[in-house]
Each structure stands twice: as C-alpha cells, then as structure tokens.
Design an enzyme around this catalytic site. Structure first.
Site, PDB file in Angstrom:
ATOM      1  N   SER A  13       0.846  -1.205   0.000  1.00  0.00           N
ATOM      2  CA  SER A  13       0.000   0.000   0.000  1.00  0.00           C
ATOM      3  C   SER A  13       0.875   1.247   0.000  1.00  0.00           C
ATOM      4  O   SER A  13       2.105   1.161   0.091  1.00  0.00           O
ATOM      5  CB  SER A  13      -0.934   0.020   1.219  1.00  0.00           C
ATOM      6  OG  SER A  13      -0.191   0.098   2.407  1.00  0.00           O
ATOM      7  N   GLY A  14       0.236   2.393  -0.125  1.00  0.00           N
ATOM      8  CA  GLY A  14       0.886   3.683   0.053  1.00  0.00           C
ATOM      9  C   GLY A  14       2.143   3.894  -0.776  1.00  0.00           C
ATOM     10  O   GLY A  14       2.171   3.599  -1.979  1.00  0.00           O
ATOM     11  N   ASP A  60       7.384 -10.642   6.796  1.00  0.00           N
ATOM     12  CA  ASP A  60       7.083  -9.817   7.964  1.00  0.00           C
ATOM     13  C   ASP A  60       8.383  -9.157   8.429  1.00  0.00           C
ATOM     14  O   ASP A  60       9.325  -9.862   8.837  1.00  0.00           O
ATOM     15  CB  ASP A  60       6.492 -10.699   9.079  1.00  0.00           C
ATOM     16  CG  ASP A  60       6.007  -9.880  10.256  1.00  0.00           C
ATOM     17  OD1 ASP A  60       6.513  -8.752  10.453  1.00  0.00           O
ATOM     18  OD2 ASP A  60       5.133 -10.371  10.992  1.00  0.00           O
ATOM     19  N   VAL A  61       8.444  -7.851   8.372  1.00  0.00           N
ATOM     20  CA  VAL A  61       9.687  -7.140   8.685  1.00  0.00           C
ATOM     21  C   VAL A  61       9.982  -7.125  10.192  1.00  0.00           C
ATOM     22  O   VAL A  61      11.065  -6.748  10.619  1.00  0.00           O
ATOM     23  CB  VAL A  61       9.656  -5.713   8.077  1.00  0.00           C
ATOM     24  CG1 VAL A  61      10.838  -4.871   8.520  1.00  0.00           C
ATOM     25  CG2 VAL A  61       9.635  -5.782   6.561  1.00  0.00           C
ATOM     26  N   TYR A 153       7.636   7.528  17.095  1.00  0.00           N
ATOM     27  CA  TYR A 153       7.783   7.506  15.630  1.00  0.00           C
ATOM     28  C   TYR A 153       8.925   8.436  15.197  1.00  0.00           C
ATOM     29  O   TYR A 153       9.817   8.043  14.432  1.00  0.00           O
ATOM     30  CB  TYR A 153       6.473   7.931  14.977  1.00  0.00           C
ATOM     31  CG  TYR A 153       6.516   7.999  13.465  1.00  0.00           C
ATOM     32  CD1 TYR A 153       6.468   6.838  12.693  1.00  0.00           C
ATOM     33  CD2 TYR A 153       6.621   9.228  12.804  1.00  0.00           C
ATOM     34  CE1 TYR A 153       6.516   6.904  11.306  1.00  0.00           C
ATOM     35  CE2 TYR A 153       6.660   9.304  11.421  1.00  0.00           C
ATOM     36  CZ  TYR A 153       6.609   8.135  10.674  1.00  0.00           C
ATOM     37  OH  TYR A 153       6.659   8.206   9.301  1.00  0.00           O
ATOM     38  N   LYS A 157      12.548   7.553  13.362  1.00  0.00           N
ATOM     39  CA  LYS A 157      12.981   8.104  12.076  1.00  0.00           C
ATOM     40  C   LYS A 157      14.293   8.895  12.225  1.00  0.00           C
ATOM     41  O   LYS A 157      15.111   8.927  11.301  1.00  0.00           O
ATOM     42  CB  LYS A 157      11.871   8.968  11.469  1.00  0.00           C
ATOM     43  CG  LYS A 157      10.619   8.173  11.072  1.00  0.00           C
ATOM     44  CD  LYS A 157      10.929   7.093  10.031  1.00  0.00           C
ATOM     45  CE  LYS A 157       9.669   6.400   9.519  1.00  0.00           C
ATOM     46  NZ  LYS A 157       9.969   5.386   8.484  1.00  0.00           N
ATOM     47  N   THR A 188      -2.002   9.088   1.443  1.00  0.00           N
ATOM     48  CA  THR A 188      -2.132   7.670   1.099  1.00  0.00           C
ATOM     49  C   THR A 188      -3.505   7.208   1.568  1.00  0.00           C
ATOM     50  O   THR A 188      -4.223   7.952   2.247  1.00  0.00           O
ATOM     51  CB  THR A 188      -1.031   6.811   1.774  1.00  0.00           C
ATOM     52  OG1 THR A 188      -1.157   6.924   3.185  1.00  0.00           O
ATOM     53  CG2 THR A 188       0.358   7.228   1.350  1.00  0.00           C
TER      54      THR A 188
HETATM   55  N1  LIG Z   1       2.483   8.783   4.083  1.00  0.00           N
HETATM   56  C1  LIG Z   1       3.224   9.742   4.607  1.00  0.00           C
HETATM   57  O1  LIG Z   1       2.788  10.904   4.734  1.00  0.00           O
HETATM   58  C2  LIG Z   1       4.638   9.452   5.053  1.00  0.00           C
HETATM   59  C3  LIG Z   1       5.463  10.546   5.337  1.00  0.00           C
HETATM   60  C4  LIG Z   1       6.777  10.303   5.757  1.00  0.00           C
HETATM   61  C5  LIG Z   1       7.249   9.023   5.861  1.00  0.00           C
HETATM   62  N2  LIG Z   1       6.427   7.972   5.581  1.00  0.00           N
HETATM   63  C6  LIG Z   1       6.996   6.633   5.710  1.00  0.00           C
HETATM   64  O2  LIG Z   1       6.792   5.944   4.497  1.00  0.00           O
HETATM   65  C7  LIG Z   1       6.695   4.548   4.749  1.00  0.00           C
HETATM   66  C8  LIG Z   1       5.417   4.010   4.117  1.00  0.00           C
HETATM   67  O3  LIG Z   1       4.323   4.704   4.692  1.00  0.00           O
HETATM   68  P1  LIG Z   1       2.859   4.704   4.027  1.00  0.00           P
HETATM   69  O4  LIG Z   1       2.260   6.022   4.299  1.00  0.00           O
HETATM   70  O5  LIG Z   1       2.939   4.209   2.638  1.00  0.00           O
HETATM   71  O6  LIG Z   1       2.143   3.655   4.997  1.00  0.00           O
HETATM   72  P2  LIG Z   1       1.100   2.471   4.713  1.00  0.00           P
HETATM   73  O7  LIG Z   1       0.228   2.775   3.562  1.00  0.00           O
HETATM   74  O8  LIG Z   1       0.505   2.188   6.044  1.00  0.00           O
HETATM   75  O9  LIG Z   1       2.044   1.275   4.305  1.00  0.00           O
HETATM   76  C9  LIG Z   1       2.804   0.588   5.241  1.00  0.00           C
HETATM   77  C10 LIG Z   1       3.302  -0.673   4.589  1.00  0.00           C
HETATM   78  O10 LIG Z   1       4.082  -1.365   5.544  1.00  0.00           O
HETATM   79  C11 LIG Z   1       3.689  -2.724   5.534  1.00  0.00           C
HETATM   80  N3  LIG Z   1       3.892  -3.328   6.831  1.00  0.00           N
HETATM   81  C12 LIG Z   1       3.330  -2.981   8.006  1.00  0.00           C
HETATM   82  N4  LIG Z   1       3.747  -3.818   8.964  1.00  0.00           N
HETATM   83  C13 LIG Z   1       4.583  -4.711   8.367  1.00  0.00           C
HETATM   84  C14 LIG Z   1       5.335  -5.824   8.814  1.00  0.00           C
HETATM   85  N5  LIG Z   1       5.333  -6.218  10.101  1.00  0.00           N
HETATM   86  N6  LIG Z   1       6.086  -6.500   7.917  1.00  0.00           N
HETATM   87  C15 LIG Z   1       6.110  -6.136   6.622  1.00  0.00           C
HETATM   88  N7  LIG Z   1       5.425  -5.084   6.135  1.00  0.00           N
HETATM   89  C16 LIG Z   1       4.672  -4.394   7.007  1.00  0.00           C
HETATM   90  C17 LIG Z   1       2.227  -2.715   5.147  1.00  0.00           C
HETATM   91  O11 LIG Z   1       1.894  -3.934   4.501  1.00  0.00           O
HETATM   92  P3  LIG Z   1       1.205  -5.211   5.184  1.00  0.00           P
HETATM   93  O12 LIG Z   1       0.234  -4.685   6.207  1.00  0.00           O
HETATM   94  O13 LIG Z   1       0.553  -5.899   4.038  1.00  0.00           O
HETATM   95  O14 LIG Z   1       2.331  -6.004   5.755  1.00  0.00           O
HETATM   96  C18 LIG Z   1       2.192  -1.588   4.137  1.00  0.00           C
HETATM   97  O15 LIG Z   1       2.500  -2.069   2.856  1.00  0.00           O
HETATM   98  C19 LIG Z   1       6.751   4.375   6.269  1.00  0.00           C
HETATM   99  O16 LIG Z   1       8.063   4.052   6.666  1.00  0.00           O
HETATM  100  C20 LIG Z   1       6.369   5.757   6.781  1.00  0.00           C
HETATM  101  O17 LIG Z   1       6.893   6.017   8.056  1.00  0.00           O
HETATM  102  C21 LIG Z   1       5.132   8.155   5.178  1.00  0.00           C
END
Ligand SMILES: NC(=O)c1ccc[n+]([C@@H]2O[C@H](COP(=O)([O-])OP(=O)(O)OC[C@H]3O[C@@H](n4cnc5c(N)ncnc54)[C@H](OP(=O)(O)O)[C@@H]3O)[C@@H](O)[C@H]2O)c1
Length: 246
Positions: A13-14, A60-61, A153, A157, A188
């Site tokens: 996702s995302g 699973d990470v 969080y 980071k 997202t």
């Molecule tokens: N969106 C923002 O505004 C934003 C801004 C700055 C930084 N970020 C960073 O960008 C990254 C992605 O964020 P996002 O917004 O795209 O979040 P998201 O849509 O919630 O995606 C998170 C992803 O991590 C996976 N995940 C969660 N737990 C996991 C586990 N135990 N093992 C393997 N995969 C796991 C989920 O897949 P499954 O549940 O299928 O495993 C999902 O694909 C993160 O590191 C976040 O901190 C996001």
C-alpha cells in the site's frame, strides 16, 4: 551491477506500492514484500499488465530471524538483489505518557530493528559477492521536526537518519551506497480520511503551500537514489517535503 533487482518492503500500500510501480516502469525487476498477499497479487497483476516484472514476497519485517530465508526466496525468484528499499513502517499516535512498552516495541521493531537487520543481512551478501549495492531507507520529516503524539515515531525516524550515515560510512569502500528519503506528509489511503477531516485540514493550512503531497511526488527521487550509476551520493538524508518543515 548490471542487474537491477530491487526489494521493496511495505509494498502492499501507500508509498511502497508507488515505488514498485515506478521502478518496474523504469526497468527494475521488483520484489514486492509485505504481509498482505492479496494486495501483492493485485500489484503483481498491474505491473505485469503494464509490461513490467515483479515478484510478490510474503514477508514480515518484524520477523528478523527469517530474513535470510526471505532473501533466499527472493533471490531464487529474481536473481541477486541489487537494491533494498526499507519502506515498511508504522506509527502509534499517542502522547508519550500514554505509550505502552508494547507500543514502543511495535514502532521501533518495524521502523528501526527490521531495517537494521535486513540491511546487514543483504550487505553481508554484497560484501561476500563483491558487487556493492544500494540501500534507500524511508525516513520522515519527523526525524527533525517534533510533533506531539509522534514521539516514538519521530525517534525511530531520527535513528534511521543516523543509521543511514553509520552504515554508509562502514560500507563506503564496499561499493554500497546508503541514503534515506525523508518525505513530508503524503496522501495515502490510510491517512486520506484524516487529511479530509477538520483536524487534518487545519494541519494542512499550516503548511507553507497548504497542501500535502501525492505518492508520485517521490518518483524522481526514488529513481535517483536507487540508480546503480549514481555512485557519488551516500550517507545522505533527502528531505522531500514541499517545504512543510520550513
Ligand atoms: N504517508 C506519509 O505521509 C509518510 C510521510 C513520511 C514518511 N512515511 C513513511 O513511508 C513509509 C510508508 O508509509 P505509508 O504512508 O505508505 O504507509 P502504509 O500505507 O501504512 O504502508 C505501510 C506498509 O508497511 C507494511 N507493513 C506494516 N507492517 C509490516 C510488517 N510487520 N512486515 C512487513 N510489512 C509491514 C504494510 O503492509 P502489510 O500490512 O501488508 O504487511 C504496508 O504495505 C513508512 O516508513 C512511513 O513512516 C510516510
């Protein structure tokens, strides 16, 4: 590095989903890793229909003991991995005084411990093969900007930013470049309801450009950071935030 095989965690996702689509459209063989297999299958179908190459990988990470097995499986499908994007991440939005030890471990486990051990497992392989490689850690604007409710969080980071520098320095003469991409707020599927709410709109109104980004706003940067021909950039954290942190 002639092959371009990238492992993307959090691909279901995302941002991870977008990274996979962008990299596949630009000639990378993508190993898309996450826990939700149905989402990975759908991503695989989309990339294949568009003419790209992808392999779904259930992973699973937080399960560091099984990283070697997961990487063996990935390399059996795609060939040697040449690039890793540590993207899977999570947050527990609570004030510091409300966080439990379980909340703390869940955030630090996925955001820091997982990327640490996945990177070292892969780096050992690259060093043994003498191939070099690329690691891109997905950080956040909150590595340097304090936000109430995101203490753990933000700390995770900030640690990722430091980890990026440390690993880059340790592996600098092994042909391994380690950088981080630290986005600002990107819309997202998970945070869209929040950004559409009155509270989310109030947050957006405080940003200099009064907007949040879209996942595609990171396309050019992720291609640059993964590029095997990009040899001169390592140990850097690129804050790509539309000035949200100014
Ligand atoms: N969106 C923002 O505004 C934003 C801004 C700055 C930084 N970020 C960073 O960008 C990254 C992605 O964020 P996002 O917004 O795209 O979040 P998201 O849509 O919630 O995606 C998170 C992803 O991590 C996976 N995940 C969660 N737990 C996991 C586990 N135990 N093992 C393997 N995969 C796991 C989920 O897949 P499954 O549940 O299928 O495993 C999902 O694909 C993160 O590191 C976040 O901190 C996001």
């Amino acid at each position: 590095m002639s092959a371009k095989n990238v492992l993307v965690t959090g691909a279901s996702s995302g941002l991870g989903d977008q990274f996979c689509r962008t990299l596949a459209a630009n000639g990378y063989t993508v190993i898309a890793a996450a826990r939700r297999k149905d989402r990975l299958e759908s991503l695989y179908n989309d990339i294949s229909e568009a003419g790209g190459v992808a392999h779904p990988l259930a992973m699973d990470v937080s399960d560091v003991e099984n990283f070697a097995i997961a990487l063996d499986e990935a390399e059996a499908m795609a060939g040697p991995i040449t690039c890793l994007i540590n993207n899977a991440g999570t947050s527990v939005s609570k004030f510091a005084t409300d966080m439990t030890p379980e909340d703390f471990d869940a955030v630090m486990g996925l955001n820091l411990r997982g990327p640490y051990f996945l990177s070292t497992e892969l780096a050992r392989r690259w060093i043994a093969r003498d191939t070099g490689g690329r690691i891109v850690n997905i950080g956040s604007l909150s590595d340097s900007r304090a936000m109430p409710g995101h203490t753990v969080y933000g700390t995770s980071k900030a640690a990722i930013a430091r980890l990026t520098q440390q690993m880059a320095r340790e592996w600098i003469n092994k042909g391994i470049n380690v950088n981080a991409l630290a986005p600002g707020y990107i819309r997202t599927e998970l945070n869209a309801p929040y950004f559409d709410s009155p509270n989310g709109q109030a947050v957006i109104a405080q940003f200099p450009r009064r907007r949040v980004g879209e996942p595609a706003d990171l396309d050019k940067a992720i291609l640059y950071l993964c590029d095997p021909d990009q040899r001169f950039l390592t140990g850097q954290v690129l804050h790509l935030d539309d000035g949200q942190g100014l």
